[in-house]
Design an enzyme around this catalytic site. Structure first.
Site, PDB file in Angstrom:
ATOM      1  NE  ARG A 258      -3.018  12.104  47.469  1.00 56.75           N
ATOM      2  CZ  ARG A 258      -2.964  13.385  47.119  1.00 56.75           C
ATOM      3  NH1 ARG A 258      -4.021  14.005  46.680  1.00 56.75           N
ATOM      4  NH2 ARG A 258      -1.836  14.056  47.210  1.00 56.75           N
ATOM      5  CG  HIS A 262      -4.171  12.750  42.365  1.00 59.47           C
ATOM      6  ND1 HIS A 262      -5.446  12.668  42.866  1.00 59.47           N
ATOM      7  CD2 HIS A 262      -4.290  12.606  41.016  1.00 59.47           C
ATOM      8  CE1 HIS A 262      -6.303  12.492  41.871  1.00 59.47           C
ATOM      9  NE2 HIS A 262      -5.629  12.461  40.746  1.00 59.47           N
ATOM     10  CE1 TYR A 271      -0.852  17.974  47.128  1.00 58.29           C
ATOM     11  CE2 TYR A 271       0.400  17.956  45.085  1.00 58.29           C
ATOM     12  CZ  TYR A 271      -0.448  17.330  45.971  1.00 58.29           C
ATOM     13  OH  TYR A 271      -0.893  16.059  45.702  1.00 58.29           O
TER      14      TYR A 271
HETATM   15  C1  LIG Z   1     -14.854  16.584  35.901  1.00 60.93           C
HETATM   16  C2  LIG Z   1     -13.388  16.420  36.193  1.00 60.93           C
HETATM   17  N1  LIG Z   1     -12.638  17.500  36.491  1.00 60.93           N
HETATM   18  C3  LIG Z   1     -11.324  17.368  36.761  1.00 60.93           C
HETATM   19  C4  LIG Z   1     -10.738  16.135  36.716  1.00 60.93           C
HETATM   20  C5  LIG Z   1      -9.248  15.954  37.039  1.00 60.93           C
HETATM   21  N2  LIG Z   1      -9.159  15.313  38.342  1.00 60.93           N
HETATM   22  C6  LIG Z   1      -8.918  13.994  38.466  1.00 60.93           C
HETATM   23  S1  LIG Z   1      -8.918  13.495  40.042  1.00 60.93           S
HETATM   24  C7  LIG Z   1      -9.195  15.060  40.603  1.00 60.93           C
HETATM   25  C8  LIG Z   1      -9.289  15.331  42.082  1.00 60.93           C
HETATM   26  C9  LIG Z   1     -10.390  14.606  42.742  1.00 60.93           C
HETATM   27  O1  LIG Z   1     -10.311  14.806  44.120  1.00 60.93           O
HETATM   28  P1  LIG Z   1     -11.269  14.074  45.115  1.00 60.93           P
HETATM   29  O2  LIG Z   1     -12.651  14.071  44.583  1.00 60.93           O
HETATM   30  O3  LIG Z   1     -11.061  14.673  46.454  1.00 60.93           O
HETATM   31  O4  LIG Z   1     -10.773  12.557  45.067  1.00 60.93           O
HETATM   32  P2  LIG Z   1      -9.361  11.972  45.493  1.00 60.93           P
HETATM   33  O5  LIG Z   1      -8.498  11.977  44.261  1.00 60.93           O
HETATM   34  O6  LIG Z   1      -8.808  12.820  46.580  1.00 60.93           O
HETATM   35  O7  LIG Z   1      -9.635  10.568  45.940  1.00 60.93           O
HETATM   36  C10 LIG Z   1      -9.299  15.957  39.555  1.00 60.93           C
HETATM   37  C11 LIG Z   1      -9.519  17.394  39.715  1.00 60.93           C
HETATM   38  C12 LIG Z   1     -11.545  15.026  36.376  1.00 60.93           C
HETATM   39  N3  LIG Z   1     -11.058  13.799  36.324  1.00 60.93           N
HETATM   40  N4  LIG Z   1     -12.862  15.197  36.134  1.00 60.93           N
END
Ligand SMILES: Cc1ncc(C[n+]2csc(CCOP(=O)(O)OP(=O)(O)O)c2C)c(N)n1
Ligand SMILES: [Mg+2]
Length: 370
Positions: A258, A262, A271
């Site tokens: 990425r 985020h 971080y």
């Molecule tokens: C069940 C849940 N827990 C926490 C969140 C908050 N949250 C949104 S995106 C994210 C990180 C997701 O990371 P990843 O699966 O690696 O996808 P990326 O954003 O890197 O594409 C989190 C913790 C959420 N949306 N849903």
């Protein structure tokens, strides 16, 4: 033991001949153009957010090859259960910038009428299923859709996308197990971009890779270079063929990065090390594919300019059109939940309309409050 990483295009654009898929020049050009569209949409989306025109944006720069290579390997009738970082999958299937920006603005033409978070696209006719905010919840839904296709013998298959963070959720394991047992025609597709907001991969799993997890559920898993559009294409194609032929699920892990934050609400400088970002910038998926197209004699400077200029002009035009549309009507919040509106809600709707007529509530701004 370490997991092997499939790569077709080396960093200098040269190719591993025996792994190279046979694609037409038209297809190669479309792959490149769609990757450019994703990058340009990102630039525009962040700019619109920073200038206060939209409330929120989720960039996906760095993951263009991962998104586009995967969707390109499917048939147009296959189902997509994507994540918020997959706009390239919609663009590949023909979504217009106008439709995508209408959603970002949550304006009158937004198919979700401003009720979804930005970047949570839904395109019914493209079988691009509405994005689920709670991560990984799309996985059991996707397995269910795959089972439906299997029962109906439609020959459609399903691809569900997830992030590395999504693989720590119960829904991931539940979906994988069920699909393995019932041989659901599905491709589990993980874009491992090394981070889940501020959580690095090392904090996500102790496994040697993410794809190795497929073994425990009884089906194959491979890891590919996710910044190599042809490697992604080949691996997903193989998995899709297997699903269509009745062989059941497969897992494909695309190693990518990425490049941006985020979301527009995040500051990755807090971080993650600048050196790491720089290292991945050197592996830019668009640069890699451009090097390949050059070596194939397809790329020219003039075509590059024409592609970028055309995409940016489309985006600017779509932005202008969408800005003129205005928000959905306030009373539309009462639509679409009930087939016929219950009396108590009708009463509230009538009284809201009466109140609005008095002109005291003029402008809600239409902005997403983040
Ligand atoms: C069940 C849940 N827990 C926490 C969140 C908050 N949250 C949104 S995106 C994210 C990180 C997701 O990371 P990843 O699966 O690696 O996808 P990326 O954003 O890197 O594409 C989190 C913790 C959420 N949306 N849903
Ligand atoms: Mg991630």
């Amino acid at each position: 033991m370490t997991t092997e990483v499939l790569q077709v295009i080396r960093s200098d654009g040269s190719v591993q001949k025996k792994l190279e898929p046979t694609l037409s020049e038209e297809m190669l050009r479309k792959l490149y153009r769609t990757m450019v569209q994703v990058r340009a949409l990102d630039e525009k989306g962040m700019l619109l957010q920073r200038t206060g025109k939209i409330g929120f944006y989720v960039p996906s720069g760095g993951q263009e090859a991962s998104q586009v290579g995967a969707v390109a390997a499917l048939d147009a009738g296959d189902w997509l259960f994507p994540t918020y970082r997959d706009p390239g999958m919609a663009l590949w299937r023909g979504a217009s910038f106008r439709e995508m920006l209408a959603h970002e603005f949550g304006c009158a033409e937004d198919r979700s009428k401003g009720r979804q978070m930005p970047n949570h696209y839904a395109f019914r006719e493209m079988k691009y299923v509405s994005i689920s905010s709670p991560i990984a919840t799309q996985i059991p839904q996707a397995v269910g859709a795959a089972m439906a296709a299997k029962y109906r013998k439609t020959k459609e298959i399903v691809l569900t996308s997830m992030g590395d963070g999504g693989t720590s959720e119960g829904d991931f394991h539940c979906g994988m197990n069920f699909a393995g047992v019932y041989k659901a025609p599905i491709v589990f597709y993980c874009q491992n971009n090394q981070w889940a907001i501020s959580v690095p991969l090392s904090g996500q799993t102790a496994s040697e890779s993410i794809s190795v997890k497929a073994k425990a559920y009884g089906f194959p898993g491979v890891t590919v270079d996710g910044n190599d559009v042809l490697a992604v294409y080949s691996a997903v194609r193989q998995a899709a063929d297997r699903a269509r032929a009745g062989g059941g699920p497969s897992f494909v892990e695309a190693l990518t990065y990425r490049m941006g934050p985020h979301s527009s609400s995040d500051d990755p400088k807090r971080y993650r090390p600048a050196a790491e970002e720089e290292e991945w910038r050197q592996k830019d998926p668009i640069d890699r594919f451009r090097n390949y197209l050059k070596k194939q004699g397809i790329w020219t400077e003039a075509w590059e300019k024409e592609t970028w200029d055309g995409v940016r002009a489309d985006l600017n035009e779509a932005t202008k059109q969408v800005e003129a549309l205005g928000p959905p009507t306030i009373s539309s919040m009462f639509d679409d939940v009930w087939s016929s509106i219950p009396p108590v809600l009708q009463e509230q709707k009538d009284s809201l309309i009466e109140y609005l007529k008095k002109g005291e509530l003029k402008d809600l701004g239409g902005a997403f409050p983040l």
